[in-house]
Design a protein around this motif. Structure first.
Motif, PDB file in Angstrom:
ATOM      1  N   ASN A  30       0.820  -1.202   0.000  1.00  0.00           N
ATOM      2  CA  ASN A  30       0.000   0.000   0.000  1.00  0.00           C
ATOM      3  C   ASN A  30       0.858   1.259   0.000  1.00  0.00           C
ATOM      4  O   ASN A  30       0.603   2.196  -0.763  1.00  0.00           O
ATOM      5  CB  ASN A  30      -0.935  -0.011   1.207  1.00  0.00           C
ATOM      6  CG  ASN A  30      -1.903   1.135   1.212  1.00  0.00           C
ATOM      7  OD1 ASN A  30      -2.178   1.743   0.192  1.00  0.00           O
ATOM      8  ND2 ASN A  30      -2.440   1.434   2.374  1.00  0.00           N
ATOM      9  N   VAL A  31       1.871   1.284   0.836  1.00  0.00           N
ATOM     10  CA  VAL A  31       2.750   2.445   0.909  1.00  0.00           C
ATOM     11  C   VAL A  31       3.515   2.616  -0.408  1.00  0.00           C
ATOM     12  O   VAL A  31       3.601   3.718  -0.960  1.00  0.00           O
ATOM     13  CB  VAL A  31       3.718   2.320   2.100  1.00  0.00           C
ATOM     14  CG1 VAL A  31       4.805   3.380   2.051  1.00  0.00           C
ATOM     15  CG2 VAL A  31       2.954   2.396   3.407  1.00  0.00           C
ATOM     16  N   PHE A  33       2.751   1.497  -3.433  1.00  0.00           N
ATOM     17  CA  PHE A  33       1.833   1.844  -4.522  1.00  0.00           C
ATOM     18  C   PHE A  33       1.412   3.310  -4.413  1.00  0.00           C
ATOM     19  O   PHE A  33       1.359   4.020  -5.416  1.00  0.00           O
ATOM     20  CB  PHE A  33       0.609   0.929  -4.474  1.00  0.00           C
ATOM     21  CG  PHE A  33      -0.306   1.074  -5.643  1.00  0.00           C
ATOM     22  CD1 PHE A  33      -0.001   0.480  -6.857  1.00  0.00           C
ATOM     23  CD2 PHE A  33      -1.476   1.806  -5.534  1.00  0.00           C
ATOM     24  CE1 PHE A  33      -0.841   0.608  -7.936  1.00  0.00           C
ATOM     25  CE2 PHE A  33      -2.322   1.948  -6.607  1.00  0.00           C
ATOM     26  CZ  PHE A  33      -2.013   1.350  -7.815  1.00  0.00           C
ATOM     27  N   ASP A  34       1.149   3.773  -3.199  1.00  0.00           N
ATOM     28  CA  ASP A  34       0.757   5.159  -2.998  1.00  0.00           C
ATOM     29  C   ASP A  34       1.873   6.115  -3.402  1.00  0.00           C
ATOM     30  O   ASP A  34       1.624   7.125  -4.078  1.00  0.00           O
ATOM     31  CB  ASP A  34       0.375   5.379  -1.536  1.00  0.00           C
ATOM     32  CG  ASP A  34      -0.131   6.785  -1.285  1.00  0.00           C
ATOM     33  OD1 ASP A  34      -1.018   7.241  -2.028  1.00  0.00           O
ATOM     34  OD2 ASP A  34       0.345   7.421  -0.324  1.00  0.00           O
ATOM     35  N   VAL A  35       3.089   5.808  -3.025  1.00  0.00           N
ATOM     36  CA  VAL A  35       4.229   6.650  -3.394  1.00  0.00           C
ATOM     37  C   VAL A  35       4.419   6.667  -4.908  1.00  0.00           C
ATOM     38  O   VAL A  35       4.636   7.721  -5.514  1.00  0.00           O
ATOM     39  CB  VAL A  35       5.512   6.171  -2.680  1.00  0.00           C
ATOM     40  CG1 VAL A  35       6.757   6.819  -3.258  1.00  0.00           C
ATOM     41  CG2 VAL A  35       5.406   6.445  -1.197  1.00  0.00           C
ATOM     42  N   VAL A  37       2.153   6.032  -7.352  1.00  0.00           N
ATOM     43  CA  VAL A  37       1.060   6.712  -8.050  1.00  0.00           C
ATOM     44  C   VAL A  37       1.124   8.218  -7.820  1.00  0.00           C
ATOM     45  O   VAL A  37       0.901   9.002  -8.747  1.00  0.00           O
ATOM     46  CB  VAL A  37      -0.300   6.134  -7.610  1.00  0.00           C
ATOM     47  CG1 VAL A  37      -1.445   6.979  -8.087  1.00  0.00           C
ATOM     48  CG2 VAL A  37      -0.450   4.715  -8.124  1.00  0.00           C
ATOM     49  N   THR A  38       1.455   8.640  -6.599  1.00  0.00           N
ATOM     50  CA  THR A  38       1.574  10.070  -6.320  1.00  0.00           C
ATOM     51  C   THR A  38       2.710  10.686  -7.128  1.00  0.00           C
ATOM     52  O   THR A  38       2.562  11.781  -7.682  1.00  0.00           O
ATOM     53  CB  THR A  38       1.797  10.309  -4.815  1.00  0.00           C
ATOM     54  OG1 THR A  38       0.688   9.758  -4.113  1.00  0.00           O
ATOM     55  CG2 THR A  38       1.916  11.777  -4.496  1.00  0.00           C
ATOM     56  N   SER A  39       3.815   9.987  -7.227  1.00  0.00           N
ATOM     57  CA  SER A  39       4.938  10.476  -8.017  1.00  0.00           C
ATOM     58  C   SER A  39       4.569  10.588  -9.495  1.00  0.00           C
ATOM     59  O   SER A  39       4.874  11.589 -10.149  1.00  0.00           O
ATOM     60  CB  SER A  39       6.136   9.546  -7.844  1.00  0.00           C
ATOM     61  OG  SER A  39       7.182   9.914  -8.686  1.00  0.00           O
ATOM     62  N   TRP A  41       1.525  10.931 -10.728  1.00  0.00           N
ATOM     63  CA  TRP A  41       0.517  11.988 -10.862  1.00  0.00           C
ATOM     64  C   TRP A  41       1.172  13.366 -10.854  1.00  0.00           C
ATOM     65  O   TRP A  41       0.806  14.245 -11.641  1.00  0.00           O
ATOM     66  CB  TRP A  41      -0.500  11.863  -9.733  1.00  0.00           C
ATOM     67  CG  TRP A  41      -1.602  12.870  -9.819  1.00  0.00           C
ATOM     68  CD1 TRP A  41      -1.661  14.071  -9.187  1.00  0.00           C
ATOM     69  CD2 TRP A  41      -2.807  12.762 -10.595  1.00  0.00           C
ATOM     70  NE1 TRP A  41      -2.815  14.709  -9.512  1.00  0.00           N
ATOM     71  CE2 TRP A  41      -3.543  13.935 -10.375  1.00  0.00           C
ATOM     72  CE3 TRP A  41      -3.318  11.790 -11.435  1.00  0.00           C
ATOM     73  CZ2 TRP A  41      -4.768  14.153 -10.971  1.00  0.00           C
ATOM     74  CZ3 TRP A  41      -4.543  12.013 -12.022  1.00  0.00           C
ATOM     75  CH2 TRP A  41      -5.253  13.182 -11.799  1.00  0.00           C
ATOM     76  N   ASP A  42       2.134  13.565  -9.952  1.00  0.00           N
ATOM     77  CA  ASP A  42       2.820  14.851  -9.868  1.00  0.00           C
ATOM     78  C   ASP A  42       3.630  15.146 -11.126  1.00  0.00           C
ATOM     79  O   ASP A  42       3.657  16.286 -11.600  1.00  0.00           O
ATOM     80  CB  ASP A  42       3.717  14.903  -8.632  1.00  0.00           C
ATOM     81  CG  ASP A  42       2.926  15.038  -7.347  1.00  0.00           C
ATOM     82  OD1 ASP A  42       1.736  15.414  -7.405  1.00  0.00           O
ATOM     83  OD2 ASP A  42       3.497  14.747  -6.269  1.00  0.00           O
TER      84      ASP A  42
END
Length: 64
Positions: A30-31, A33-35, A37-39, A41-42
């Protein structure tokens, strides 16, 4: 076969260790994947997000 025996003896033999490893693996995924996807997206929306254009519209040091 040695890998299966090692997996069974270290992780799957006791249910408490098995469930704990499942939760730990899910949390780590989870951590990560979140990092990721956020990267992505940014990078994809660079220059379009509020954090990128904030300086055009907000004056630093304003009291309101």
């Amino acid at each position: 076969m040695a890998f299966a025996n090692a997996f069974y003896n270290t992780i799957a033999k006791r249910n408490s260790v098995f469930v704990t490893s499942i939760f730990a693996g899910a949390f780590a995924f989870n951590v990560g994947f979140d990092v990721a996807v956020t990267s992505f997206w940014d990078r994809w929306n660079q220059g379009k997000q509020w954090k990128d254009i904030r300086s055009r519209y907000v004056e630093e040091g304003s009291d309101s």
